[in-house]
Design a protein around this motif. Structure first.
Motif, mmCIF file in Angstrom:
data_model
loop_
_atom_site.group_PDB
_atom_site.id
_atom_site.type_symbol
_atom_site.label_atom_id
_atom_site.label_comp_id
_atom_site.label_asym_id
_atom_site.label_seq_id
_atom_site.Cartn_x
_atom_site.Cartn_y
_atom_site.Cartn_z
ATOM 1 N N GLU A 177 0.622 -1.260 0.214
ATOM 2 C CA GLU A 177 0.262 0.228 0.233
ATOM 3 C C GLU A 177 0.639 0.913 -0.261
ATOM 4 O O GLU A 177 1.482 1.517 1.340
ATOM 5 C CB GLU A 177 -1.305 0.243 1.514
ATOM 6 C CG GLU A 177 -2.152 -1.072 1.025
ATOM 7 C CD GLU A 177 -3.277 -1.054 2.480
ATOM 8 O OE1 GLU A 177 -3.115 0.123 2.909
ATOM 9 O OE2 GLU A 177 -4.291 -1.741 2.340
ATOM 10 N N GLU A 217 1.787 4.971 0.392
ATOM 11 C CA GLU A 217 0.618 6.345 1.427
ATOM 12 C C GLU A 217 1.594 7.250 1.277
ATOM 13 O O GLU A 217 3.570 7.066 1.175
ATOM 14 C CB GLU A 217 0.836 5.829 2.130
ATOM 15 C CG GLU A 217 -0.277 4.616 2.253
ATOM 16 C CD GLU A 217 -1.622 3.758 3.329
ATOM 17 O OE1 GLU A 217 -1.011 4.501 4.366
ATOM 18 O OE2 GLU A 217 -1.605 2.610 3.288
ATOM 19 N N ASP A 236 2.214 0.923 3.560
ATOM 20 C CA ASP A 236 1.990 0.096 4.523
ATOM 21 C C ASP A 236 1.738 -1.523 3.888
ATOM 22 O O ASP A 236 0.506 -1.499 3.671
ATOM 23 C CB ASP A 236 0.806 0.029 4.971
ATOM 24 C CG ASP A 236 -0.811 -0.060 5.943
ATOM 25 O OD1 ASP A 236 0.181 -1.098 6.826
ATOM 26 O OD2 ASP A 236 -2.327 0.241 5.548
ATOM 27 N N LYS A 244 -1.348 -5.973 10.118
ATOM 28 C CA LYS A 244 -1.252 -4.680 10.298
ATOM 29 C C LYS A 244 0.263 -4.463 10.813
ATOM 30 O O LYS A 244 0.814 -4.019 10.324
ATOM 31 C CB LYS A 244 -2.395 -3.380 9.858
ATOM 32 C CG LYS A 244 -3.396 -3.427 9.455
ATOM 33 C CD LYS A 244 -2.672 -2.859 7.915
ATOM 34 C CE LYS A 244 -3.964 -2.829 6.380
ATOM 35 N NZ LYS A 244 -3.551 -1.822 5.647
HETATM 36 MN MN MN Z 1 -2.968 0.936 4.064
#
Ligand code: MN
Length: 231
Positions: free
Chosen positions: A82, A84, A113, A134
């Motif tokens: 991801e 970002e 991420d 995460k």
């Molecule tokens: Mn994210």
């Protein structure tokens, strides 16, 4: 003062244009903050912002011009990138209004991420916390922080990540559902922000898997590139 064991080192990120480093306090992340990504995850894209966190030592610091390496993490068969925009907080505060948010920003960086998507999905299904998907070790690669005054027009910067030279994600920071100032307003209503906090502001559409041997090259225009290889 003496400790029962040696305290862990302070996690820190290089700052463009100086030898001084940015010490990391917390890592906040915004979920589903680009409409097309919210849709690809099965949502409408029109909900209030929500947040999750990663531990500060999940940061993988990639010095300017270097290639960082992350291990392929345990327990997953679906490791996602991801890309970002990351906001670095220089001045803390709570209940910060969006109009004042810029006063609290030290600078900006490019971040990834990284997400164990299969584990996150399983936790979502069961209504359990996302931590295992995460907030695992090495899940937050980041490049050098560019001070805000030198970062250019971040609010309208293109961002992308390529894997093996091919586009995976490509969008623009202007497409954030909750922009940086609004994000700081919402976040600082829930937590008192501190100097050293990092905010991963969310990812656009195109999240997909990487495997061992892949190299990700991400950029937010004006903030340099972030290159990370999956070992
Ligand atoms: Mn994210």
């Amino acid at each position: 003062m003496s400790f029962v064991f040696t305290p862990p080192p302070v996690v820190s990120v290089p700052v463009v244009g100086t030898t001084e480093r940015f010490p990391v306090h917390r890592i906040y992340c915004v979920g589903r903050n680009y409409e097309e990504h919210a849709k690809e995850m099965g949502f409408t894209g029109r909900e209030p912002p929500f947040f999750f966190m990663k531990p500060a030592d999940a940061v993988v610091v990639v010095e300017a011009g270097q290639t960082g390496t992350i291990p392929y993490p345990s327990l997953t068969n679906n490791l996602h990138h991801e890309i970002e925009l990351v906001v670095a907080i220089g001045t803390g505060g709570k209940n910060i209004k969006a109009a004042d948010a810029h006063k609290h920003i030290f600078g900006y960086a490019v971040g990834l991420d990284m997400t164990r998507r299969d584990l996150q999905g399983e936790m979502k299904k069961q209504g359990r916390p996302w931590c295992i998907g995460k907030a695992y070790d090495h899940s937050a690669p980041i490049g050098p922080i560019t001070p805000a005054a030198k970062a250019g027009d971040v609010a309208n910067a293109e961002l992308y990540v390529q894997v093996g030279g091919k586009d995976r994600q490509r969008s623009n920071v202007s497409k954030l559902i909750w922009n940086v100032a609004e994000t700081i307003e919402h976040l600082s209503a829930a937590w008192e922000l501190q100097p050293g906090d990092l905010i991963y502001t969310g990812t656009p559409e195109g999240v997909a898997a990487v495997v061992s041997g892949d190299t990700m090259v991400g950029e937010v225009r004006g903030l340099g590139t972030l290159t990370v290889k999956v070992a």
